[in-house]
Design an enzyme around this catalytic site. Structure first.
Site, PDB file in Angstrom:
ATOM      1  N   ASP A 114      -1.000   6.894   6.488  1.00 33.78           N
ATOM      2  CA  ASP A 114      -2.083   5.996   6.084  1.00 33.78           C
ATOM      3  C   ASP A 114      -2.304   5.037   7.256  1.00 33.78           C
ATOM      4  OD1 ASP A 114      -3.725   4.026   5.123  1.00 33.78           O
ATOM      5  OD2 ASP A 114      -2.466   3.485   3.415  1.00 33.78           O
TER       6      ASP A 114
ATOM      7  N   LYS B 150     -11.859  -1.551   8.416  1.00 36.09           N
ATOM      8  CA  LYS B 150     -11.104  -2.525   9.208  1.00 36.09           C
ATOM      9  C   LYS B 150     -11.358  -2.321  10.702  1.00 36.09           C
ATOM     10  CE  LYS B 150      -7.722  -2.364   5.541  1.00 36.09           C
ATOM     11  NZ  LYS B 150      -8.015  -3.601   4.831  1.00 36.09           N
TER      12      LYS B 150
ATOM     13  N   TRP C 185       0.824  -1.207   0.000  1.00 38.92           N
ATOM     14  CA  TRP C 185       0.000   0.000   0.000  1.00 38.92           C
ATOM     15  C   TRP C 185       0.853   1.250   0.000  1.00 38.92           C
ATOM     16  CZ3 TRP C 185      -4.408  -1.076  -1.833  1.00 38.92           C
ATOM     17  CH2 TRP C 185      -5.001  -2.324  -1.573  1.00 38.92           C
TER      18      TRP C 185
HETATM   19  N1  PMP Z   1      -3.804   1.293   2.835  1.00 34.49           N
HETATM   20  C1  PMP Z   1      -3.771   0.200   3.610  1.00 34.49           C
HETATM   21  C2  PMP Z   1      -2.756   0.104   4.706  1.00 34.49           C
HETATM   22  C3  PMP Z   1      -4.682  -0.841   3.373  1.00 34.49           C
HETATM   23  O1  PMP Z   1      -4.648  -1.938   4.152  1.00 34.49           O
HETATM   24  C4  PMP Z   1      -5.632  -0.715   2.333  1.00 34.49           C
HETATM   25  C5  PMP Z   1      -6.689  -1.744   2.067  1.00 34.49           C
HETATM   26  N2  PMP Z   1      -6.467  -3.012   2.429  1.00 34.49           N
HETATM   27  C6  PMP Z   1      -5.599   0.428   1.546  1.00 34.49           C
HETATM   28  C7  PMP Z   1      -4.691   1.425   1.831  1.00 34.49           C
HETATM   29  C8  PMP Z   1      -6.557   0.619   0.406  1.00 34.49           C
HETATM   30  O2  PMP Z   1      -7.767   0.966   0.950  1.00 34.49           O
HETATM   31  P1  PMP Z   1      -9.110   1.132   0.125  1.00 34.49           P
HETATM   32  O3  PMP Z   1      -9.500  -0.225  -0.328  1.00 34.49           O
HETATM   33  O4  PMP Z   1     -10.034   1.731   1.143  1.00 34.49           O
HETATM   34  O5  PMP Z   1      -8.827   2.049  -1.010  1.00 34.49           O
END
Ligand code: PMP
Length: 368
Positions: free
Chosen positions: A179, A203, A108
């Site tokens: 993030d 989450k 991510w």
């Molecule tokens: N950042 C992290 C640390 C994540 O775990 C995730 C999703 N698993 C995301 C970003 C992406 O999030 P979204 O699906 O809400 O765009």
């Protein structure tokens, strides 16, 4: 909110969307057809109604109370997931001439850099990719740009199961951006250290569909003119997230989770519960004589996502099938890394972590 028995509910270790607190689901069920005497569901209600105004205000107030936010912080409830923040953030806070720093600790974090590069300059200030993202970097490993628009990092790496024990220290004057999608409000938060934090709700905080952004108000001064309206932090802040129709139901459920977190003793208590749950599973790994092999180096272990491997793919397949048969769901590792991943977010009860640890011991005795 009252708590009832877990009798018919599965042990849900899904990485997200993930388990919600049972009392929250029961409250949603009780209020589904008639919210607070309005004679309608929150699903059917105008976002300009007094009832919804109350819902979004209460959600913000509870978040402010939990995270210790004052008037110098802005709270936004946005759409587009954390993934949209990967591009919305640089569009708002990085001037055309500036570069932003990113610490790359997983999939991510890489995705955040990739999006930021599409519209300007992004620099990798440190990475642990060489060792398969099995840890977060030590302070001395980071090469930080004192002129950076901001320093971005990912507090918990959902796929690899690593987490920063403490946030990195940016150079003076450089806002720290995080993030927090997979560990927001799972432990005490020293918000004063951050310029901006964001997290998809699905989450630790609520259902999919709403993304939380908390930022220092003064950073709104950086927002350039001419951004698309829904990508403009300033416009969204001026309209208290009600510039256009927000994800009403997701905000409502998130509000209930925030109220539940307060009832459960706030972030310090959440942190203790989450650390205790994770300890149960890490003890099952550490006491297994390498039958289970943790992916994360001990100093970087995540309390949210515990990742481990077994001897080979066949053993992992058997483990997952047997776990499923025992009512332990959502344990398959992310498709990019394989293995096993147990997600133990805020709403995952201690009983579930204990059931998993017990199953791990039993499976090992049977197969070992
Ligand atoms: N950042 C992290 C640390 C994540 O775990 C995730 C999703 N698993 C995301 C970003 C992406 O999030 P979204 O699906 O809400 O765009």
């Amino acid at each position: 909110m009252t708590t009832t028995t877990l009798a018919k509910r599965i042990h849900n270790f899904g990485a997200g969307p993930a388990a919600l607190p049972l009392p929250v689901l029961e409250r949603v069920q009780a209020e589904l057809l008639d919210y607070a005497g309005t004679g309608m569901s929150v699903l059917e209600m105008s976002h300009r109604s007094a009832a919804f105004e109350g819902i979004i205000q209460k959600a913000e107030d509870d978040l402010r109370a939990l995270a210790g936010l004052g008037s110098d912080h802005v709270v936004l409830f946005l759409q587009g997931g954390a993934s949209l923040q990967f591009s919305m953030l640089p569009a708002n806070l990085r001037a055309a001439s500036a570069s932003a720093d990113y610490v790359v600790t997983g999939h991510w974090a890489k995705a955040a850099v990739k999006e930021a590069e599409k519209s300007g300059r992004a620099r990798v200030a440190g990475t642990t990719e060489a060792t398969g993202f099995d840890r977060v970097p030590a302070a001395g490993e980071l090469q930080l740009d004192p002129q950076a628009a901001y320093l971005h990092f990912t507090s918990n790496n959902t796929i690899y199961g690593t987490q920063w024990a403490t946030a990195p220290e940016p150079p003076k004057g450089v806002p720290l951006v995080c993030d927090m999608s997979s560990d927001a409000l799972s432990r005490p938060l020293d918000i004063a250290r951050y310029g901006l934090v964001y997290a998809g709700a699905q989450k630790n905080l609520g259902p999919a569909g709403v993304t939380l952004v908390v930022m220092r108000r003064e950073l709104l001064e950086r927002v350039p003119a001419g951004l698309p309206a829904v990508l403009d932090y300033k416009l969204m802040a001026e309209n208290r997230s009600l510039y256009n129709t927000p994800p009403c139901f997701a905000i409502y459920v998130t509000g209930l989770v925030l109220a539940w977190l307060r009832e459960q003793g706030g972030l310090a208590a959440a942190g203790e519960r989450n650390a205790a749950k994770a300890a149960l599973v890490y003890e099952a790994i550490d006491g297994s004589d390498a039958f289970y092999r943790g992916h994360a180096q001990p100093g970087s272990r995540s309390a949210m996502n515990v990742t481990f491997r077994l001897e080979d793919a066949a053993a992992e397949k058997a483990f997952l099938a047997d776990a499923q048969a025992e009512g332990l769901d959502g344990l398959k590792g992310h498709r990019s890394v394989g293995g096993v991943r147990a997600s133990l977010y805020n709403a995952c009860p201690r009983e579930s972590a204990a059931a998993l640890a017990g199953f791990m011991g039993e499976f090992r005795r049977r197969r070992g």
